[in-house]
Scaffold this active site. Structure first.
Site, PDB file in Angstrom:
ATOM      1  N   HIS A 423      46.165   4.996  25.112  1.00 24.49           N
ATOM      2  CA  HIS A 423      47.216   4.775  24.114  1.00 24.49           C
ATOM      3  C   HIS A 423      47.958   6.057  23.765  1.00 24.49           C
ATOM      4  CE1 HIS A 423      45.326   0.970  23.662  1.00 24.49           C
ATOM      5  NE2 HIS A 423      44.253   1.449  23.097  1.00 24.49           N
ATOM      6  N   HIS A 585      46.472  -3.424  24.587  1.00 22.86           N
ATOM      7  CA  HIS A 585      45.435  -3.284  25.607  1.00 22.86           C
ATOM      8  C   HIS A 585      45.785  -4.067  26.851  1.00 22.86           C
ATOM      9  CE1 HIS A 585      43.303  -2.433  21.847  1.00 22.86           C
ATOM     10  NE2 HIS A 585      42.811  -1.464  22.585  1.00 22.86           N
TER      11      HIS A 585
END
Lengths: 698, 222
Positions: A423, A585
């Site tokens: 991320h 995700h």
């Protein structure tokens, strides 16, 4: 298959017509173009281009004939059994001991002495493992010298070779000085010798020598080693350790009496790899076992059946992460450690691969900047720690737990954030003054374990309690909760705010069940400011909860992301489809729709946000337009443009905005829009100064 | 007895690791359908760390309960994620259960399965029907408990455990997820087998193979 054959024939006739010289299939191949192509390729060693010419077909058809011939069993490619078994043994050693890599020399080739063969294999491995800028610690011994003599790694820059132990006057050919200097020559490295004896007469002399500036600087160089090369010696009567006279034999007996089974880089270890204390310990000048363990790549080269217990001990002790040995020794090590499945496996016949050949322009993998895919997180963190050294430093040497250089202080509530990797710049980019005090880093898309989170809590604690802020995922909740339990046992009070800004992830009745996504940015900022202002734990928690309740995010994915380990896309999306409600995700979104214009997408998102955010004309908001990784700024600005239009049409003022990569999902194509509905308190906290790698205010 | 109980457990973990490794891509594909496609990678990482840690033990003087305790912390430290705490709690519970009796009899084997399920349930606060690994573990435990009650032998017990786990995992196809990331997909999670349930079956099959092998050695011709 039929189609291919037909088109090939068509091709053939077409070209036969054009070029009168093209031969028909020679009689001896029957009517089988596959056999003909295979014969030309494997027996006559012709190129695929030449074969295409002779057979009068395209090169791509030749390629598919060869692939089909393997699938149909016309051609069997077999590895020579001894080589196959050494590959299997290497794989099992790697798996069983969790090694970084393993190379096993086949055992059948008895034309050269084992030490030479190991030396040759290790020399080749070194060419792959050694890189420009490395510092290589080199121990001594017959094997090490054999490697150095056969090594030749041209083209490297800025390599340093450091002698790992002191020197010796002993009368043998493979002294520490010689091993290091031959190696330095072979890899074109700067050489640092340790100019003190390996064994001195008393502990006082050792301490005096180690304080000498010259020797101190040589040890500094040794401390910078990122790779180490060493042999492993057994303590059997005919071993190097005995015959070299390197150690006095009286002392050796004492180590033996204490169950020493081997020597690694001049230090004695027992069967479990634990250091064995003895009379020489305070008199040795050289790398310690702890120093060795701290080195990134620890290459041990050793073979011979008598060395099995010593190698096993070194593996158990964790001194080795690259092992180079021979097949008989490798199998011996595995058997000694109770692995017997290998023998059954080796007797099985290798499987035949029946997968159909894919056209050569068909992509099965995404290109990425990678070395070993298994090292991707560690290598990234290595880079992060160096790149942002001004903001963060590792806690207790672990890159998985990072603390702000100017952050934690007595009297301040500590802020710990964290989550999986993939991320970036979340979460480690938000650590620094005025923001988070520490970050716990997990594997790709996976929560960090409790131990790491607890270390962060400990480092962030200033005696006034610690606030955990992280996204709402089952894994993160379990690991952070376990860490909070550990902190409580150490009298650190922990409060937790789980972020739930993704309005697409659950209906409003189940607000607590929503996941935390890019809107984390606002919760971190609010919490960091509250902590930095010296507010109480209660007040910090309350402000963060308020920010969470007033932040609304929705994401849209256009293309999936791909995992570094597989280099494959982790879900499928149709050529004209988009996923609305995408998380961070690569989980599928909640609704799949047809591709639409940027404004239509922004409107879909803003409509949902307006349905939940009860903003009145004149209210102020903060806006974050965030890329999921692969969407460029150009498109983000197009989205922002529409977001601004929609807000101003409702007379809602944008107090502050951010457009860019703030919380990504590897290389996913897509973006999210987050809106924080401000009030006076949140506006003040938003403008409170902070200084981190990716966010600087004031 | 050359093959002590700790060694058997260490081999059991080794078999699990190989089986998970072999099924890695399949598990990740299942996860890609309803999660984030990393289940196979995470499980393989965890069991590899368990193996590496067990390789450092001297198994000749290690108790089976210690093997499970070491496995618990190795797995947790290596993966985190959601499987980390769940399986770490499972192994920790198994270690506690074995402390009462370390001989690894069929009754102990049933106790291991039961304790692991308890650990997963407590940590994940989940139950059967949530479309999670528990949909394999809970029926497996019921089968183990029933087998123990009727004093079934090892092989018979493990056949029924595996049958129940497989049926349980298959039943997740028709469930809507209630926990974990898949929960947010709503009905879209229908039709896919839960990857956690699929890996639970792989683990139980490797356990069965290990304990069946022990049984064959005991009863086989000398």
């Amino acid at each position: 298959m039929t189609v291919k054959t037909l088109s090939a024939r068509k091709n053939g006739t077409a070209r036969a017509g054009a070029e009168a010289g093209t031969e028909p299939i020679p009689l001896r191949y029957g009517d089988d173009p596959y056999v003909w192509a295979c014969w030309l390729y494997y027996e006559d060693h012709m190129t695929q281009g030449d074969i295409a010419e002779i057979m009068g077909i395209s090169r791509a058809t030749v390629n598919s004939y060869l692939a089909d011939a393997r699938a149909r069993g016309i051609v069997n490619i077999s590895l020579e059994p001894s080589r196959l078994s050494s590959l299997s043994i290497a794989q099992e050693l790697k798996r069983h001991f969790g090694l970084h890599d393993c190379l096993v020399v086949p055992s059948d080739d008895n034309t050269r002495p084992l030490i030479d063969r190991l030396g040759g294999a290790a020399a080749q491995a070194l060419a792959k493992l050694l890189k420009s800028g490395d510092t290589l610690a080199v121990a001594w011994g017959r094997t090490v010298l054999a490697i150095a003599e056969q090594a030749s790694v041209p083209g490297l820059q800025d390599v340093t070779v450091v002698q790992a132990t002191g020197g010796t006057a002993a009368n043998f050919a493979y002294t520490p000085e010689l091993c290091a200097s031959v190696m330095a020559g072979a890899v074109n490295a700067r050489l640092v010798n340790i100019t003190a004896p390996a064994v001195v007469s008393t502990a006082e002399i050792r301490d005096m020598l180690l304080r000498e500036p010259l020797i101190e600087s040589q040890f500094d160089a040794l401390g910078k080693a990122n790779k180490a090369l060493f042999g492993i010696s057994s303590l059997r009567p005919n071993s190097t350790i005995h015959t070299s006279g390197f150690f006095e034999s009286v002392s050796l007996q004492q180590y033996l009496a204490r169950n020493a089974v081997g020597v690694v880089a001049g230090r004695f270890i027992d069967g479990q790899g634990k250091p064995v204390a003895g009379p020489l310990d305070d008199r040795i000048i050289g790398i310690s076992l702890d120093m060795l363990k701290a080195i990134n790549l620890r290459i041990a080269v050793a073979g011979g059946f008598d060395k099995v217990p010593a190698i096993l001990a070194a593996l158990r002790g964790g001194y080795v992460n690259v092992l180079i040995t021979d097949a008989a020794t490798g199998r011996g090590i595995l058997n000694a450690d109770g692995v017997t499945e290998l023998d059954q496996k080796l007797s099985q016949r290798p499987k035949i691969d029946h997968r159909a050949a894919l056209p050569s322009n068909f992509r099965t993998h995404i290109k990425k900047f990678l070395n070993d895919p298994n090292d991707v997180v560690e290598e990234m963190l290595d880079g992060v720690v160096k790149a942002h050294a001004g903001y963060i430093r590792p806690i207790k040497g672990s890159h998985r737990a990072l603390v702000a250089r100017t952050g934690p202080r007595p009297g301040k509530v500590g802020l710990v954030i964290g989550g999986g990797t993939g991320h970036e710049p979340c979460f480690l980019g938000y650590v620094g003054k005025g923001l988070a005090d520490a970050v716990a880093v997990g594997n790709i898309f996976s929560s960090p374990p409790p131990g790491t989170i607890f270390q962060c809590a400990n480092a962030a604690s200033g005696g006034q309690g610690v606030l955990f802020v992280y996204g709402n995922y089952a894994g993160d909740v379990m690991n952070f909760d376990m860490a909070a339990e550990m902190a409580a046992e150490h009298n650190i009070e922990v409060r937790t705010v789980v972020t739930t800004d993704d309005i697409a992830s659950s209906p409003i009745e189940d607000k607590e069940g929503r996941r935390g996504v890019a809107g984390n940015f606002f919760m971190f900022k609010t919490a960091g400011a509250a902590c930095d202002r010296g507010l109480s734990l209660d007040a910090c928690e309350a402000a963060t909860r308020k920010a969470n309740a007033r932040t609304f995010t929705m994401g849209v994915a256009l293309e999936p992301c791909s995992m570094p380990q597989t280099r494959r896309q982790n879900f499928e999306i149709g050529p004209d489809d988009i996923e609305i409600g995408m998380g961070i995700h690569g989980e599928r979104g909640v609704i799949r729709d047809k591709m639409m214009s940027a404004d239509e997408i922004a409107d879909r998102v803003m409509d949902r946000i307006f349905s939940e955010m009860k903003a009145a004309p004149g209210d102020r908001v903060a806006v974050l337009v965030n890329s999921f990784g692969a969407t460029p700024l150009m498109e983000l600005y197009i989205l922002f443009r529409r977001v601004e239009q929609r807000l101003s049409a409702k007379d809602i003022k944008i107090e502050a905005n951010w457009v860019g990569h703030y919380c990504t999902s590897l290389d996913m194509v897509g973006a999210s829009i987050s809106v924080l509905h401000l009030d006076n308190e949140l506006t003040e906290l938003l403008h409170h100064p902070c200084d981190t790698a990716v966010l600087r205010i004031g | 007895m050359s093959d002590n109980a700790a060694r058997r457990l260490s081999r059991m973990f080794y078999r699990i690791s190989i089986a998970i490794e072999a099924g890695k891509d399949h598990l990740s594909d299942l996860d890609g359908a309803i999660g984030d496609a990393d289940h196979g990678i995470t499980m393989s990482l965890g069991f590899m760390a368990v193996n590496a840690e067990l390789a450092k033990l001297n198994l000749d003087n290690t108790l089976p309960s210690e093997v499970f305790a070491v496995a618990a912390s190795a797995f947790l430290d290596a993966v985190g994620a959601s499987t980390g705490p769940l399986y770490a709690s499972a192994f920790r519970r198994a270690a506690q259960a074995l402390k009462k009796d370390e001989c690894l009899s069929p009754a102990d084997q049933a106790a291991i399965v039961e304790a692991m399920t308890t650990g997963i349930k407590e940590r994940g606060k989940g139950q059967r029907g949530d479309k999670t690994m528990l949909d394999a573990w809970v029926p497996a435990t019921e089968a183990a408990v029933n087998a123990r009650a009727r004093a079934a032998g090892g092989p018979e017990m493990w056949n029924s455990i595996l049958e129940a786990a497989e049926a349980g995992a298959n039943s997740t196809r028709s469930m809507v997820a209630a926990r974990g990331r898949a929960a947010r997909l709503g009905e879209r999670s229908l039709g896919h087998m839960d990857p956690g349930a699929a890996s639970a079956v792989i683990i139980l099959r490797a356990m069965k193979d290990t304990f069946d092998e022990g049984e064959r050695e005991k009863s086989g011709p000398r």
